[in-house]
Motif scaffolding. Structure first.
Motif, PDB file in Angstrom:
ATOM      1  N   ALA A  17       6.403 -42.646   9.386  1.00 54.32           N
ATOM      2  CA  ALA A  17       8.239 -42.247   9.840  1.00 54.32           C
ATOM      3  C   ALA A  17       8.929 -40.906   9.242  1.00 54.32           C
ATOM      4  CB  ALA A  17       8.710 -43.346   8.537  1.00 54.32           C
ATOM      5  N   LEU A  18       7.882 -40.014   8.846  1.00 54.61           N
ATOM      6  CA  LEU A  18       8.321 -39.245   7.843  1.00 54.61           C
ATOM      7  C   LEU A  18       7.870 -37.561   8.282  1.00 54.61           C
ATOM      8  CD1 LEU A  18       9.035 -36.762   5.882  1.00 54.61           C
ATOM      9  CD2 LEU A  18       6.447 -36.692   4.377  1.00 54.61           C
ATOM     10  N   PHE A  19       6.621 -38.047   9.806  1.00 56.34           N
ATOM     11  CA  PHE A  19       6.225 -37.201  10.601  1.00 56.34           C
ATOM     12  C   PHE A  19       6.497 -37.280  11.606  1.00 56.34           C
ATOM     13  CE2 PHE A  19       1.577 -38.309   9.872  1.00 56.34           C
ATOM     14  CZ  PHE A  19       1.859 -37.341   8.317  1.00 56.34           C
ATOM     15  N   ASP A  20       7.517 -38.144  12.221  1.00 53.64           N
ATOM     16  CA  ASP A  20       8.677 -38.343  13.585  1.00 53.64           C
ATOM     17  C   ASP A  20       9.704 -38.104  13.238  1.00 53.64           C
ATOM     18  OD1 ASP A  20       6.217 -40.686  14.584  1.00 53.64           O
ATOM     19  OD2 ASP A  20       7.586 -42.176  13.668  1.00 53.64           O
ATOM     20  N   ASP A  24      12.471 -33.432  14.705  1.00 50.44           N
ATOM     21  CA  ASP A  24      14.011 -32.417  14.537  1.00 50.44           C
ATOM     22  C   ASP A  24      14.673 -32.901  13.477  1.00 50.44           C
ATOM     23  OD1 ASP A  24      13.532 -33.632  17.787  1.00 50.44           O
ATOM     24  OD2 ASP A  24      13.979 -36.754  16.894  1.00 50.44           O
ATOM     25  N   LYS A  25      14.026 -32.819  12.374  1.00 53.29           N
ATOM     26  CA  LYS A  25      14.786 -32.112  11.280  1.00 53.29           C
ATOM     27  C   LYS A  25      13.760 -31.391  10.051  1.00 53.29           C
ATOM     28  CE  LYS A  25      17.827 -36.206  10.609  1.00 53.29           C
ATOM     29  NZ  LYS A  25      18.094 -37.459   9.629  1.00 53.29           N
ATOM     30  N   PRO A  26      14.349 -30.811   9.636  1.00 58.12           N
ATOM     31  CA  PRO A  26      13.580 -30.073   8.672  1.00 58.12           C
ATOM     32  C   PRO A  26      13.756 -30.588   7.431  1.00 58.12           C
ATOM     33  CG  PRO A  26      16.347 -29.601   8.737  1.00 58.12           C
ATOM     34  CD  PRO A  26      16.053 -30.457   9.651  1.00 58.12           C
ATOM     35  N   THR A  31      16.382 -37.683   4.183  1.00 59.29           N
ATOM     36  CA  THR A  31      16.804 -39.347   2.669  1.00 59.29           C
ATOM     37  C   THR A  31      15.229 -40.352   2.679  1.00 59.29           C
ATOM     38  OG1 THR A  31      17.775 -40.606   4.056  1.00 59.29           O
ATOM     39  CG2 THR A  31      19.102 -38.440   2.998  1.00 59.29           C
ATOM     40  N   VAL A  32      15.131 -40.325   1.954  1.00 57.62           N
ATOM     41  CA  VAL A  32      14.559 -41.822   1.941  1.00 57.62           C
ATOM     42  C   VAL A  32      14.578 -42.510   2.658  1.00 57.62           C
ATOM     43  CG1 VAL A  32      13.854 -44.052   0.009  1.00 57.62           C
ATOM     44  CG2 VAL A  32      13.594 -41.310  -0.436  1.00 57.62           C
ATOM     45  N   LYS A  37      14.651 -46.493   6.978  1.00 61.24           N
ATOM     46  CA  LYS A  37      14.686 -47.027   7.896  1.00 61.24           C
ATOM     47  C   LYS A  37      14.029 -47.058   9.509  1.00 61.24           C
ATOM     48  CE  LYS A  37      19.588 -46.821   7.707  1.00 61.24           C
ATOM     49  NZ  LYS A  37      21.025 -46.202   8.172  1.00 61.24           N
ATOM     50  N   THR A  38      13.315 -45.730   9.453  1.00 63.06           N
ATOM     51  CA  THR A  38      12.101 -45.928  10.778  1.00 63.06           C
ATOM     52  C   THR A  38      10.910 -46.242   9.909  1.00 63.06           C
ATOM     53  OG1 THR A  38      13.124 -43.635  10.275  1.00 63.06           O
ATOM     54  CG2 THR A  38      11.149 -43.651  11.464  1.00 63.06           C
ATOM     55  N   ALA A  39      10.691 -46.558   8.868  1.00 70.04           N
ATOM     56  CA  ALA A  39       9.757 -47.007   8.921  1.00 70.04           C
ATOM     57  C   ALA A  39       9.594 -48.651   8.822  1.00 70.04           C
ATOM     58  CB  ALA A  39       8.880 -46.667   7.385  1.00 70.04           C
TER      59      ALA A  39
END
Length: 183
Positions: A17-20, A24-26, A31-32, A37-39
């Motif tokens: 999720a962090l990689f994804d 697109d974002k620095p 945020t956590v 949400k992504t994970a």
């Protein structure tokens, strides 16, 4: 045993999720909540493994650093390092890409310092410690530049060709360009 598998799976989806998100974002804009949400996990699940987004990134980097140190301690470190980058494309793409972590790159530069200087002292016994230090700074920045270029080009060149470029330029400098095949 099942708990270990679940833990490994959960950490994997959190990291992915962090990689994804970093595509697109620095990092400082993630945020956590974004990660959860992504994970598709609860915040409490995230916090059971990591203190915050930066602790997550540090954990990921430390895992990679351990493998890089092992690679750089070998005589044929080019091949090992390239295979490591190749087998961690998502991670390296994010860390070396436009939203990557500049402190990661600085740390990566000096992971092989001790081994590199030790090997060069054998090959160039007349060189002073100061000269070796400057030479290492130059060479390591070049290696990182090649890796960044390779990653940002979406691994356009095959691993073996990048290894040949690294070895050629490292050992022959720009004279390598005269002997290298145009591909």
């Amino acid at each position: 045993m099942a708990t270990d598998r679940r833990t490994k799976y959960t950490k994997t989806v959190i990291r992915q999720a962090l990689f994804d998100l970093m595509v697109d974002k620095p990092l400082n804009k993630i945020t956590v909540t974004d990660i959860c949400k992504t994970a598709d996990i609860n915040r409490s699940t995230f916090y059971s493994y990591y203190e915050d987004v930066y602790a997550l990134l540090t954990s990921i980097q430390n895992d990679l650093f351990e493998n890089v140190v092992i690679s750089l301690s070998k005589e044929d470190w080019y091949d090992d390092l390239l295979q490591l980058v190749d087998s961690n494309k998502d991670l390296c793409g994010v860390l070396l890409g436009p939203h990557g972590d500049s402190s990661f790159i600085r740390q990566l530069l000096y992971l092989g310092y001790e081994n590199g200087i030790k090997m060069w002292k054998k090959t160039y016994p007349q060189a002073s410690d100061e000269l070796l230090d400057y030479a290492y700074a130059y060479m390591s920045a070049g290696v990182i530049g090649v890796l960044e270029n390779w990653v940002c080009s979406n691994y356009k060149l095959p691993t073996e060709q990048v290894g040949e470029i690294l070895m050629g330029v490292t050992m022959q400098g720009l004279a390598y360009l005269k002997t290298a095949e145009s591909k």
